[in-house]
Every structure is written in structure tokens, then in C-alpha cells.
Design a protein around this motif. Structure first.
Motif, PDB file in Angstrom:
ATOM      1  N   ALA A 139      14.126 110.169  47.091  1.00 32.50           N
ATOM      2  CA  ALA A 139      15.341 110.735  47.678  1.00 32.50           C
ATOM      3  C   ALA A 139      16.160 111.507  46.634  1.00 32.50           C
ATOM      4  O   ALA A 139      17.084 112.240  46.978  1.00 32.50           O
ATOM      5  N   LYS A 140      15.772 111.337  45.338  1.00 31.76           N
ATOM      6  CA  LYS A 140      16.479 112.019  44.244  1.00 31.76           C
ATOM      7  C   LYS A 140      15.579 112.972  43.444  1.00 31.76           C
ATOM      8  O   LYS A 140      16.049 113.949  42.868  1.00 31.76           O
ATOM      9  N   GLU A 141      14.286 112.671  43.398  1.00 30.08           N
ATOM     10  CA  GLU A 141      13.324 113.474  42.612  1.00 30.08           C
ATOM     11  C   GLU A 141      11.911 113.165  43.121  1.00 30.08           C
ATOM     12  O   GLU A 141      11.729 112.310  43.981  1.00 30.08           O
ATOM     13  N   ALA A 142      10.921 113.860  42.559  1.00 25.23           N
ATOM     14  CA  ALA A 142       9.530 113.617  42.959  1.00 25.23           C
ATOM     15  C   ALA A 142       9.141 112.171  42.660  1.00 25.23           C
ATOM     16  O   ALA A 142       9.500 111.624  41.604  1.00 25.23           O
ATOM     17  N   SER A 184       4.995 106.963  53.906  1.00 25.80           N
ATOM     18  CA  SER A 184       3.960 107.387  54.856  1.00 25.80           C
ATOM     19  C   SER A 184       4.528 108.331  55.918  1.00 25.80           C
ATOM     20  O   SER A 184       3.877 109.312  56.298  1.00 25.80           O
ATOM     21  N   SER A 185       5.740 108.035  56.388  1.00 28.43           N
ATOM     22  CA  SER A 185       6.395 108.927  57.355  1.00 28.43           C
ATOM     23  C   SER A 185       6.672 110.290  56.727  1.00 28.43           C
ATOM     24  O   SER A 185       6.524 111.326  57.371  1.00 28.43           O
ATOM     25  N   ALA A 186       7.071 110.280  55.455  1.00 30.79           N
ATOM     26  CA  ALA A 186       7.332 111.544  54.749  1.00 30.79           C
ATOM     27  C   ALA A 186       6.050 112.364  54.602  1.00 30.79           C
ATOM     28  O   ALA A 186       6.053 113.588  54.786  1.00 30.79           O
ATOM     29  N   ILE A 187       4.945 111.695  54.305  1.00 30.60           N
ATOM     30  CA  ILE A 187       3.646 112.384  54.219  1.00 30.60           C
ATOM     31  C   ILE A 187       3.294 112.999  55.567  1.00 30.60           C
ATOM     32  O   ILE A 187       2.904 114.169  55.649  1.00 30.60           O
ATOM     33  N   SER A 221      14.625 113.453  51.200  1.00 32.41           N
ATOM     34  CA  SER A 221      13.498 113.506  50.258  1.00 32.41           C
ATOM     35  C   SER A 221      12.713 114.808  50.411  1.00 32.41           C
ATOM     36  O   SER A 221      12.308 115.430  49.417  1.00 32.41           O
ATOM     37  N   LEU A 222      12.509 115.220  51.659  1.00 26.98           N
ATOM     38  CA  LEU A 222      11.759 116.460  51.919  1.00 26.98           C
ATOM     39  C   LEU A 222      12.568 117.677  51.478  1.00 26.98           C
ATOM     40  O   LEU A 222      12.020 118.633  50.910  1.00 26.98           O
ATOM     41  N   ALA A 223      13.893 117.635  51.706  1.00 20.29           N
ATOM     42  CA  ALA A 223      14.759 118.761  51.334  1.00 20.29           C
ATOM     43  C   ALA A 223      14.825 118.920  49.816  1.00 20.29           C
ATOM     44  O   ALA A 223      14.774 120.040  49.290  1.00 20.29           O
ATOM     45  N   ILE A 224      14.916 117.812  49.095  1.00 21.52           N
ATOM     46  CA  ILE A 224      15.033 117.858  47.630  1.00 21.52           C
ATOM     47  C   ILE A 224      13.715 118.267  46.970  1.00 21.52           C
ATOM     48  O   ILE A 224      13.693 119.073  46.048  1.00 21.52           O
ATOM     49  N   ASN A 225      12.618 117.715  47.464  1.00 23.57           N
ATOM     50  CA  ASN A 225      11.322 117.919  46.788  1.00 23.57           C
ATOM     51  C   ASN A 225      10.530 119.129  47.273  1.00 23.57           C
ATOM     52  O   ASN A 225       9.656 119.609  46.564  1.00 23.57           O
ATOM     53  N   GLN A 226      10.816 119.589  48.511  1.00 22.85           N
ATOM     54  CA  GLN A 226      10.124 120.770  49.060  1.00 22.85           C
ATOM     55  C   GLN A 226       8.601 120.711  48.830  1.00 22.85           C
ATOM     56  O   GLN A 226       8.028 121.584  48.181  1.00 22.85           O
ATOM     57  N   PRO A 227       7.923 119.663  49.347  1.00 28.78           N
ATOM     58  CA  PRO A 227       6.468 119.584  49.123  1.00 28.78           C
ATOM     59  C   PRO A 227       5.744 120.805  49.692  1.00 28.78           C
ATOM     60  O   PRO A 227       6.117 121.302  50.761  1.00 28.78           O
ATOM     61  N   ILE A 235       2.017 117.043  48.128  1.00 23.76           N
ATOM     62  CA  ILE A 235       2.641 116.130  49.102  1.00 23.76           C
ATOM     63  C   ILE A 235       2.610 114.704  48.556  1.00 23.76           C
ATOM     64  O   ILE A 235       3.622 114.000  48.523  1.00 23.76           O
ATOM     65  N   LEU A 236       1.436 114.293  48.113  1.00 23.52           N
ATOM     66  CA  LEU A 236       1.225 112.924  47.631  1.00 23.52           C
ATOM     67  C   LEU A 236       2.128 112.612  46.436  1.00 23.52           C
ATOM     68  O   LEU A 236       2.768 111.557  46.383  1.00 23.52           O
ATOM     69  N   SER A 237       2.201 113.541  45.486  1.00 24.53           N
ATOM     70  CA  SER A 237       2.986 113.268  44.278  1.00 24.53           C
ATOM     71  C   SER A 237       4.486 113.283  44.562  1.00 24.53           C
ATOM     72  O   SER A 237       5.231 112.473  44.020  1.00 24.53           O
ATOM     73  N   LYS A 238       4.945 114.150  45.444  1.00 25.97           N
ATOM     74  CA  LYS A 238       6.386 114.270  45.672  1.00 25.97           C
ATOM     75  C   LYS A 238       6.960 113.199  46.594  1.00 25.97           C
ATOM     76  O   LYS A 238       8.057 112.693  46.354  1.00 25.97           O
ATOM     77  N   VAL A 239       6.234 112.838  47.655  1.00 20.78           N
ATOM     78  CA  VAL A 239       6.792 111.867  48.621  1.00 20.78           C
ATOM     79  C   VAL A 239       5.834 110.716  48.949  1.00 20.78           C
ATOM     80  O   VAL A 239       6.058 109.966  49.892  1.00 20.78           O
ATOM     81  N   GLY A 240       4.786 110.546  48.165  1.00 14.63           N
ATOM     82  CA  GLY A 240       3.807 109.487  48.437  1.00 14.63           C
ATOM     83  C   GLY A 240       4.093 108.219  47.647  1.00 14.63           C
ATOM     84  O   GLY A 240       5.207 107.975  47.205  1.00 14.63           O
ATOM     85  N   GLY A 241       3.055 107.416  47.489  1.00 14.32           N
ATOM     86  CA  GLY A 241       3.176 106.169  46.737  1.00 14.32           C
ATOM     87  C   GLY A 241       1.924 105.955  45.913  1.00 14.32           C
ATOM     88  O   GLY A 241       0.860 106.504  46.231  1.00 14.32           O
ATOM     89  N   LEU A 242       2.039 105.138  44.874  1.00  8.99           N
ATOM     90  CA  LEU A 242       0.889 104.872  44.005  1.00  8.99           C
ATOM     91  C   LEU A 242      -0.234 104.182  44.770  1.00  8.99           C
ATOM     92  O   LEU A 242      -1.413 104.490  44.586  1.00  8.99           O
TER      93      LEU A 242
END
Length: 351
Positions: A139-142, A184-187, A221-227, A235-242
């Protein structure tokens, strides 16, 4: 990136001749054509994956990937972040739902820490492959750098390769990570035209107020990171999970080894969505176990082109739904091997 590129290149087409031969055999068994429904589809799919009209199943393994999410600090989950760590210990002590169901199905559970926050866990049965202690707050960065996302994907490839090389023939995907339905919803939002409200559910049981907050955090999160929606790794790196990245690797690695993957629910299917975007040849190696209660899951499955076997109102994750599908897959294989043909049984087939 080298292992990922090699793996993507190794994923081949399934054997459509074996599919046709399997279909011919099914049509010649003592039953009306198509009367075993989805079991027949599974048998044909496995034949194509294994390149043999009578597929066989060896060892069954549930690959559980665990990691934390920085976005959890935004209060978008019904459970605190330390539950990720506590549940991983529960998995290792065989006390979770996935352990019980895996034991019933005769499957092994393999747990990997790819990024739990805090000090590294130590347990003889835990595979510690931490990329970093949880993702950053998306929500603040990738959430991750591209290098971190690729590292997590490659851990998944390495882990599943090791299992398949030592006998695993059916892989299920499982995960643990507080906040991972948000990722997952963000992806999905990056891969679908559906509205955030349509694809964001209550996760582990949110009330209306927190659900609205979760939807707002995903939009932020989508607005800040613009995947870049054309780049699965972006997509995975900006709003995904390890753990989602590691499961992406599990799926790609299994496909490269011509091994079927049984997807669990919403989070596993997010990983499958990324995997299929990285290489569309991955899709025929996937079986969808069930339809989750998460509203986005149905949209995700349609996006990939998969039909779930079970409708049980599950929303637990861990690999529970995937393990419940194991006996159905085994039933499909048994039908191919043990059921008599019309000729063998001396039954008239109506032709």
C-alpha cells in the motif's frame, strides 16, 4: 533468472495422441460413453500429461509455502500476523487441517518458509529458504523487487524438482500467509476487468467495515505501484507475495517435469494465473480441486479456463481442498486400469 528461464523453456505440449488413446479406452469400458463425467476428463488429462493412455500415480505431495505480507499492518485481516508463524509450527507438529486430510489421503506435507517475519524458525522438517522477512507494505511501495520475486519463484522450482526427482507424481499447492487474500485480489485485479468489489472477499472472516478497508487498500496499492499488466513478474513483484511467487515456481517446475498439479483455492490459483501468463503451456498440467468461497476465485478459474471438481464452501487454504481432490484423481486412474472393456466382460455395447 536463469533457472526460471530454463524451466519456462522446458514446459512442453501434452501428448494429445495419448489423450485420444485414453478416450478410446474409456469409450470401450463397460459403461455408456461419457457416463463417468469429470472422472473421464481427469483420466484423459493425466494420460496427456504422462504421455501414456493408462496413467499411473506415485507419491502424492502437498507443497506448503509460507510467508508474511507487509500489507498486514493496514489491518486487512481478521488474524494478527504472528498467526503465520504459529500455523507453520502447527503444520510441522501435524496439527493442522491439511495434515489430517493429507494423512487420510496418503500424502506427505512439505513445508517451506520463504519469508516469515521475525527470527528464522528452526525445525528438522522445515525447509528454510527465506528470501526476506515478509514482503514490504504494497500500500506504500512495491511488495518485492523483481530479483526477490524471481528468487522466490526459483525456490518453488527447486523444491518441487527435488520432490519429483525422488518419486512425487502428484503435486498439490498449499500456502500460509496472513494477508495473502489481499495480495491475490490485487493480482487478479491486474489480470481481469472485474471491479475490485467483485474480486475481494472476506478472507478469514472480515466484517463489512474491514472488507471496505481491504478493497480501498487494494485500490491504493494498484494506484501507487502501477503494475505493468503485460508483465507477470512486474505484477507479482509489486502486489504479490513471497509464498505466491514460490507456488508459481512449484507450478512451473511441475509442468516442466510433466507432473500434474492440483490447485487449492484462491491464493494457489493466483499463483497459477501468473504461471500461465509466464507460459500458457502450463495450463494443461493443472487440475482445479474446488471452488473457494472467495468471490474472486471463480473469476480466476474462468480466466485460466479451469473447472473445479468440488463445491464445499471451503476458505481455509493450506492445500486442504487440493488434498480432498486426491481420491477422485486416484479413482480416475483406477477406472483406466481395473475396469473391464465390453469385450473382456462379454457385454454388448449397443453397436
Amino acid at each position: 533468472m536463469e533457472l526460471l528461464q530454463r524451466t519456462l523453456q522446458r514446459i512442453g505440449e501434452v501428448d494429445y495422441n495419448a489423450c485420444q488413446e485414453a478416450q478410446r479406452r474409456l469409450d470401450n469400458l463397460t459403461k455408456p460413453p461419457g457416463s463417468l463425467g469429470v472422472l473421464e476428463s481427469i483420466a484423459v488429462q493425466l494420460a496427456g500429461i504422462q504421455g501414456h493412455p493408462r496413467p499411473e500415480l506415485g507419491e502424492k505431495v502437498v507443497m506448503v509455502m509460507a510467508a508474511d505480507h507487509g500489507v498486514a499492518v493496514e489491518g486487512i485481516s481478521a488474524f494478527p500476523q504472528e498467526v503465520t508463524r504459529q500455523m507453520v509450527i502447527n503444520f510441522l507438529n501435524h496439527g493442522a487441517a491439511v495434515n489430517v486430510l493429507a494423512q487420510q489421503a496418503g500424502a506427505r506435507v512439505v513445508v517451506t518458509d520463504v519469508g516469515i517475519t521475525g527470527a528464522a524458525l528452526s525445525h528438522p522438517d522445515l525447509h528454510s529458504r527465506r528470501v526476506r522477512p515478509g514482503t514490504r507494505n504494497m500500500a506504500k511501495e512495491a511488495a518485492m523487487t523483481k530479483a526477490e520475486a524471481v528468487a522466490a519463484v526459483e525456490i518453488g522450482i527447486e523444491m518441487v524438482s527435488r520432490e519429483i526427482e525422488t518419486g512425487a507424481a502428484l503435486i498439490a499447492t498449499g500456502e500460509m500467509g496472513i494477508g495473502n487474500t489481499t495480495a491475490s485480489s490485487a493480482i487478479l485485479a491486474c489480470c481481469s476487468t472485474a471491479a475490485i468489489e467483485e474480486i475481494t472477499g472476506r478472507g478469514t472472516g472480515l466484517n463489512d467495515q474491514v472488507l471496505l478497508k481491504k478493497q480501498a487498500i487494494i485500490k491504493q496499492s494498484l494506484a501507487i505501484n502501477q503494475p505493468d499488466t503485460d508483465s507477470p513478474l512486474d505484477i507479482l513483484s509489486k502486489v504479490g507475495g513471497l509464498e505466491i511467487a514460490a507456488l508459481t515456481g512449484v507450478i512451473l517446475g511441475a509442468a516442466a517435469y510433466r507432473t500434474p498439479v492440483v490447485l487449492d483455492g484462491f491464493i494457489s490459483t493466483a499463483a497459477a494465473l501468473i504461471a500461465c501468463k509466464l507460459n500458457e503451456k502450463t495450463k494443461p498440467y493443472l487440475l482445479a480441486s474446488h471452488l473457494s468461497q472467495e468471490p474472486g476465485h471463480q473469476i480466476m478459474l474462468k480466466e485460466i479456463g479451469l473447472k473445479p471438481m468440488l463445491h464445499l464452501d471451503l476458505r481455509l487454504g493450506e492445500g486442504t481442498g487440493a488434498v480432498l481432490a486426491f481420491p477422485l484423481i486416484e479413482a480416475a486412474v483406477k477406472i483406466m486400469h481395473d475396469m473391464a472393456t465390453f469385450d473382456q466382460a462379454g457385454v454388448s455395447n449397443g453397436h
